[in-house]
Each structure stands twice: as structure tokens, then as C-alpha cells.
Design a protein around this motif. Structure first.
Motif, mmCIF file in Angstrom:
data_model
loop_
_atom_site.group_PDB
_atom_site.id
_atom_site.type_symbol
_atom_site.label_atom_id
_atom_site.label_comp_id
_atom_site.label_asym_id
_atom_site.label_seq_id
_atom_site.Cartn_x
_atom_site.Cartn_y
_atom_site.Cartn_z
ATOM 1 N N ASN A 70 0.482 -1.294 -0.169
ATOM 2 C CA ASN A 70 0.244 -0.072 -0.312
ATOM 3 C C ASN A 70 0.969 1.464 -0.092
ATOM 4 O OD1 ASN A 70 -2.528 -1.674 -0.230
ATOM 5 N ND2 ASN A 70 -2.700 -1.222 2.037
ATOM 6 N N GLN A 71 2.573 1.528 0.801
ATOM 7 C CA GLN A 71 2.955 1.915 0.943
ATOM 8 C C GLN A 71 3.752 2.891 -0.432
ATOM 9 O OE1 GLN A 71 4.052 5.115 2.661
ATOM 10 N NE2 GLN A 71 2.581 4.244 4.903
ATOM 11 N N GLU A 72 3.859 1.777 -0.708
ATOM 12 C CA GLU A 72 3.960 1.838 -2.884
ATOM 13 C C GLU A 72 3.246 2.025 -3.734
ATOM 14 O OE1 GLU A 72 5.842 -1.681 -3.872
ATOM 15 O OE2 GLU A 72 7.690 -1.800 -2.515
ATOM 16 N N ARG A 73 2.525 1.883 -3.110
ATOM 17 C CA ARG A 73 0.844 2.392 -5.047
ATOM 18 C C ARG A 73 1.041 3.865 -4.230
ATOM 19 N NH1 ARG A 73 -3.230 -2.201 -3.750
ATOM 20 N NH2 ARG A 73 -2.404 -4.641 -4.920
ATOM 21 N N MET A 74 0.609 4.546 -3.024
ATOM 22 C CA MET A 74 0.820 5.370 -2.552
ATOM 23 C C MET A 74 1.527 6.711 -2.853
ATOM 24 S SD MET A 74 -2.657 5.492 -1.000
ATOM 25 C CE MET A 74 -2.846 6.803 -0.502
ATOM 26 N N SER A 98 0.365 7.345 -10.877
ATOM 27 C CA SER A 98 -0.550 7.391 -11.760
ATOM 28 C C SER A 98 -1.955 6.156 -10.731
ATOM 29 C CB SER A 98 -0.014 6.141 -13.074
ATOM 30 O OG SER A 98 0.676 4.797 -11.604
ATOM 31 N N LEU A 99 -2.011 6.142 -9.514
ATOM 32 C CA LEU A 99 -2.593 5.014 -8.362
ATOM 33 C C LEU A 99 -4.034 6.453 -8.239
ATOM 34 C CD1 LEU A 99 -3.305 3.434 -7.127
ATOM 35 C CD2 LEU A 99 -3.379 4.552 -4.813
ATOM 36 N N PHE A 100 -3.811 8.064 -8.654
ATOM 37 C CA PHE A 100 -5.168 8.980 -8.565
ATOM 38 C C PHE A 100 -5.420 9.146 -9.343
ATOM 39 C CE2 PHE A 100 -1.493 8.971 -4.922
ATOM 40 C CZ PHE A 100 -2.393 9.016 -3.970
ATOM 41 N N PRO A 101 -6.725 9.435 -9.850
ATOM 42 C CA PRO A 101 -7.334 10.772 -11.239
ATOM 43 C C PRO A 101 -7.078 11.287 -10.958
ATOM 44 C CG PRO A 101 -8.927 10.113 -8.769
ATOM 45 C CD PRO A 101 -7.860 9.482 -8.576
ATOM 46 N N SER A 102 -7.164 11.714 -13.040
ATOM 47 C CA SER A 102 -5.688 12.934 -13.401
ATOM 48 C C SER A 102 -7.275 13.752 -13.443
ATOM 49 C CB SER A 102 -5.881 12.714 -14.342
ATOM 50 O OG SER A 102 -6.786 12.134 -15.525
#
Length: 191
Positions: free
Chosen positions: A172-176, A180-184
Motif C-alpha cells: 500500500n505504501q508503494e501504491r501511494m 498514476s494510482l490517483f485519478p487525473s
């Protein structure tokens, strides 16, 4: 992630003691997996609790330990026999010295004092060496408590869940950190 349910008991220095997993008292005993993926501190009293863990008996190790004990007993017996023979030999020499003539006694007394002084020193050194070997043997005896354990199923599942939680938190830390995980933000006209 496959975690084997085999934990080896290790001891740490008193200065490195940490809280026990069960009772939170300082402990110097550590249970660790063979691949070093999981470890935790535990009190020696908890290791004897059959609801916490059970000892895995190493039959080869037990056989080797019994063989060593047998050899130690045989060595002690041989040492006692040797000491007894040396004492008998010394007694025979003393008896034969008494039987000699008076003239030879006077001449031999001076030689005997020199020889007995050196013999006494040699025997004393030999006895000191034997005593030091015996003391070293008695000091280096390891404890006979088991060294390998298997955790009870609930405690084992708790350790697996803990490791899975740690792994998920890392993911989860790596994803945060990945943008590109968050919407643009929308780029078109909204009219």
C-alpha cells in the motif's frame, strides 16, 4: 508466503532483551524460523506451556547426546582406574624402599628427596590438569531443554496474519507513492 511452523530457540544478551510476545516481560529467549523471516521474544516458562508450542524432538541429536554422556562416563572410569594404579605403584615403591639396607637408605635418601620432590611436583601438575579438565567438562555441559519448537495452530496463524499485514502495508505504501494510482484532473471543456 509459506512460513514453516518450525522455530529454533536462540538466546540473546541481557542488554538485548525485549518484551515477551505473551506477557510483555523482558526476555532473552527468541524463537526464530530457520529462514530468518519471522522471530519473536518469548519467556522460557511459555515454552513449557503445551497450549503455546510443542517441542520437536531431534532423535539424532538425542542419540548423539546420549553417546557423549556414555563416553564421558567411560573416560571418568578410565581416569579412576589410572589413579588407582598410580597409587598402588607408589605404595609398592615405598615398601621396597623400606626393605633396603640401612646403608643404601642413607645414600638413597638424598637421591629420593630430589626424586620425590620432582615426582611430587609432576604428580601435582598432573592432578591439577585432571581437575581443570573435569571442571571445564562440567562447566560446558549444555542444557537439555529442547531447541526446536512448533507453535500451536492459533499462535501460528497469528504470526502468519502479522506477516501478511506487514506485506500488505508495504504494498500500500508503494501504491501511494505511485502518481498514476490517483485519478487525473479532467482536461476537456465542461460546457
Amino acid at each position: 508466503m509459506a512460513l514453516p511452523n518450525v522455530y529454533h530457540l536462540r538466546r540473546v544478551a541481557d542488554t538485548s532483551s525485549k518484551a515477551c510476545l505473551i506477557c510483555f516481560k523482558p526476555s532473552t529467549s527468541v524463537l526464530i524460523t530457520p529462514d530468518n523471516k519471522d522471530f519473536f521474544y518469548v519467556c522460557p516458562s511459555h515454552l513449557q506451556d503445551r497450549n503455546f508450542c510443542s517441542a520437536i524432538v531431534d532423535t539424532e541429536g538425542e542419540a548423539a547426546r546420549l553417546k557423549e554422556e556414555k563416553m564421558a562416563k567411560e573416560i571418568e572410569q578410565v581416569k579412576k582406574e589410572y589413579d588407582e594404579k598410580q597409587r598402588r605403584k607408589k605404595d609398592r615403591q615405598n615398601k621396597s624402599d623400606k626393605d633396603k639396607d640401612e646403608k643404601e637408605k642413607d645414600e638413597s635418601k638424598t637421591k629420593e628427596k630430589e626424586d620425590s620432590g620432582s615426582k611430587a611436583n609432576d604428580e601435582k601438575e598432573r592432578d591439577d590438569k585432571i581437575d581443570s579438565i573435569r571442571k571445564a567438562g562440567s562447566e560446558s555441559k549444555p542444557d537439555n531443554s529442547p531447541r526446536v519448537f512448533a507453535l500451536h495452530k492459533t499462535f501460528y496463524q497469528m504470526r502468519i496474519d502479522r506477516l501478511k499485514g506487514i506485506e500488505m502495508a508495504k504494498r500500500n505504501q508503494e501504491r501511494m507513492k505511485n502518481p498514476s494510482l490517483f485519478p487525473s484532473v479532467p482536461k476537456g471543456d465542461i460546457s
